[in-house]
Design a protein around this motif. Structure first.
Motif, PDB file in Angstrom:
ATOM      1  N   THR A 219       0.830  -1.208   0.000  1.00 41.59           N
ATOM      2  CA  THR A 219       0.000   0.000   0.000  1.00 41.59           C
ATOM      3  C   THR A 219       0.861   1.252   0.000  1.00 41.59           C
ATOM      4  OG1 THR A 219      -1.843  -1.091   1.127  1.00 41.59           O
ATOM      5  CG2 THR A 219      -1.725   1.314   1.287  1.00 41.59           C
TER       6      THR A 219
ATOM      7  N   LEU B   4       2.322   1.940  -3.345  1.00 41.75           N
ATOM      8  CA  LEU B   4       1.342   2.513  -4.263  1.00 41.75           C
ATOM      9  C   LEU B   4       1.194   4.018  -4.022  1.00 41.75           C
ATOM     10  CD1 LEU B   4      -1.517  -0.176  -4.280  1.00 41.75           C
ATOM     11  CD2 LEU B   4      -0.144   0.558  -6.246  1.00 41.75           C
TER      12      LEU B   4
ATOM     13  N   ARG C 202      -7.578   7.688   3.552  1.00 48.26           N
ATOM     14  CA  ARG C 202      -7.550   6.374   2.886  1.00 48.26           C
ATOM     15  C   ARG C 202      -8.376   5.398   3.704  1.00 48.26           C
ATOM     16  NH1 ARG C 202      -5.093   1.541   3.205  1.00 48.26           N
ATOM     17  NH2 ARG C 202      -3.576   2.143   4.831  1.00 48.26           N
TER      18      ARG C 202
ATOM     19  N   THR D  87     -10.469   1.480   3.970  1.00 47.84           N
ATOM     20  CA  THR D  87     -10.242   0.079   3.584  1.00 47.84           C
ATOM     21  C   THR D  87     -11.485  -0.582   2.999  1.00 47.84           C
ATOM     22  OG1 THR D  87     -10.741  -0.581   5.860  1.00 47.84           O
ATOM     23  CG2 THR D  87      -8.417  -0.243   5.288  1.00 47.84           C
TER      24      THR D  87
ATOM     25  N   SER E  39     -14.969   4.308  -0.244  1.00 45.83           N
ATOM     26  CA  SER E  39     -14.209   5.492  -0.669  1.00 45.83           C
ATOM     27  C   SER E  39     -15.053   6.757  -0.496  1.00 45.83           C
ATOM     28  CB  SER E  39     -13.765   5.348  -2.119  1.00 45.83           C
ATOM     29  OG  SER E  39     -14.885   5.154  -2.961  1.00 45.83           O
TER      30      SER E  39
ATOM     31  N   HIS F 178      -9.757   4.999  -1.881  1.00 48.84           N
ATOM     32  CA  HIS F 178      -9.364   3.606  -1.674  1.00 48.84           C
ATOM     33  C   HIS F 178      -8.217   3.319  -2.632  1.00 48.84           C
ATOM     34  CE1 HIS F 178      -9.550  -0.819  -1.611  1.00 48.84           C
ATOM     35  NE2 HIS F 178     -10.254  -0.708  -0.483  1.00 48.84           N
ATOM     36  N   VAL F 179      -7.268   2.493  -2.210  1.00 46.47           N
ATOM     37  CA  VAL F 179      -6.089   2.240  -3.056  1.00 46.47           C
ATOM     38  C   VAL F 179      -6.445   1.555  -4.364  1.00 46.47           C
ATOM     39  CG1 VAL F 179      -4.363   2.235  -1.211  1.00 46.47           C
ATOM     40  CG2 VAL F 179      -5.608   0.127  -1.765  1.00 46.47           C
ATOM     41  N   ASP F 180      -7.632   0.930  -4.442  1.00 47.45           N
ATOM     42  CA  ASP F 180      -8.049   0.304  -5.694  1.00 47.45           C
ATOM     43  C   ASP F 180      -8.581   1.320  -6.711  1.00 47.45           C
ATOM     44  OD1 ASP F 180      -7.350  -2.169  -4.743  1.00 47.45           O
ATOM     45  OD2 ASP F 180      -9.376  -2.700  -4.065  1.00 47.45           O
ATOM     46  N   ASP F 181      -8.759   2.571  -6.263  1.00 48.94           N
ATOM     47  CA  ASP F 181      -9.250   3.619  -7.167  1.00 48.94           C
ATOM     48  C   ASP F 181      -8.508   4.917  -6.871  1.00 48.94           C
ATOM     49  OD1 ASP F 181     -10.638   5.172  -8.950  1.00 48.94           O
ATOM     50  OD2 ASP F 181     -12.457   5.320  -7.722  1.00 48.94           O
TER      51      ASP F 181
END
Length: 322
Positions: free
Chosen positions: A21, A24, A89, A91, A94, A112-115
């Motif tokens: 994370t 990223l 951020r 989990t 978002s 969120h780290v996925d977006d």
């Protein structure tokens, strides 16, 4: 709108996520004109009470061993630095909608780290919301360096990459403030630094005039005036020097907290200059911070450099015929 090509922003990273994370986030900063500064929970308060100038904070929801540790810490941080945008951020989601209202008010956005694209859009809204023309940024740096070297002639001079800040910290013991007014902008410029005694050159260019011991405060006003004069001749078109609108916003200066507020959350364009005495290498470098805030009016689409003819430069004494 994309971030200005030659301008960056410093962000404080308060995140104890896993290595993947954090990598990223680190790459995201590198790709989006951000300089990330990492700190630990026991240092956060001291960092924010110092004169570290910041554009914002990237914080994780879970922090310091608590699933809501980041949220609890953000409530405290928002009290002492309410002008700094905090990006949370999360989990599981978002958005900020499921947080208590008191907590929601502390954050400008969630991600969120996925977006990470959502975070990129938030940066445009809350940090890079002002576009600073590159020609203007480079020009201000050049005219400021020329003004400084008038008095710091036996010093070497360097300037870091210009950056955007959202805070209102005053760096040092002395600062100058001058209005900047034109058709395309209205605001203020500041120079800030520690007030030391140094051997400085006078404005005379006579090589036989030796440097004399002076406080920086003795010359900082003159340097500020020189920068404003060059700014005016270069960027302020004659027919627009009389402004139609004179709207003003009160400034709040808190001396004890070394803080100056311009009444808005307008991003400030900041330059950090470092001067090193070539005659005394043991002397600590002089750091001068320059900030520009266009809180009253800002129309960068109208920015242009004034075209000056050779004859005008000769008449002004800046050129002479050989």
């Amino acid at each position: 709108m994309d971030a200005t090509e030659d301008v960056v922003a410093k962000v404080l990273i308060i995140d104890d996520g896993n290595a993947e994370t954090l990598e990223l986030i680190k790459q995201f900063c590198a790709d989006n004109h951000l300089i990330g500064l990492k700190t630990h929970s026991n240092n956060v308060m001291s960092v924010l009470k110092s004169n570290v100038d910041l554009g914002g904070i990237l914080m994780s929801e879970s922090y310091s061993g608590s699933p809501h540790g980041g949220i609890d810490l953000a409530v405290k941080l928002h009290k002492i630095r309410p002008e700094l945008p905090i990006f949370l951020r999360r989990t599981q989601s978002s958005t900020l909608e499921d947080l208590p209202k008191r907590a929601q008010d502390c954050f400008c956005a969630a991600y969120h780290v996925d977006d990470m694209d959502a975070l990129k859009h938030s940066l445009r809204d809350f940090i890079f919301s002002y576009y600073f023309p590159n020609a203007m940024v480079r020009g201000i740096q050049r005219i400021t360096e020329d003004a400084m070297l008038t008095y710091f002639r036996h010093f070497s001079l360097s300037c870091e990459t210009p950056y955007i800040v959202k805070d209102s910290i005053v760096c040092g013991e002395v600062f100058t403030l001058v209005p900047l007014e034109s058709r395309w902008c209205r605001g203020y410029m500041m120079l800030q630094c520690e007030n030391r005694t140094l051997k400085l050159d006078s404005s005379s260019h006579d090589p036989y005039v030796k440097p004399k011991a002076q406080r920086i405060s003795d010359v900082l006003g003159e340097i500020t005036n020189m920068v404003w004069g060059s700014f005016k001749s270069r960027y302020v078109v004659d027919e627009y020097r009389v402004l139609m609108s004179q709207t003003q916003v009160p400034m709040l200066v808190m001396l004890e907290e070394k803080n100056i507020s311009f009444g808005t959350s307008t991003p400030q364009l900041c330059f950090k200059y470092t001067l090193t005495d070539l005659d005394d290498q043991s002397s600590p470098p002089v750091e001068i911070f320059q900030r520009l805030v266009f809180n009253l009016s800002w129309s960068p689409e109208d920015f242009k450099e004034v075209q000056v003819s050779t004859e005008e430069l000769v008449d002004a004494g800046e050129l002479e015929f050989f």
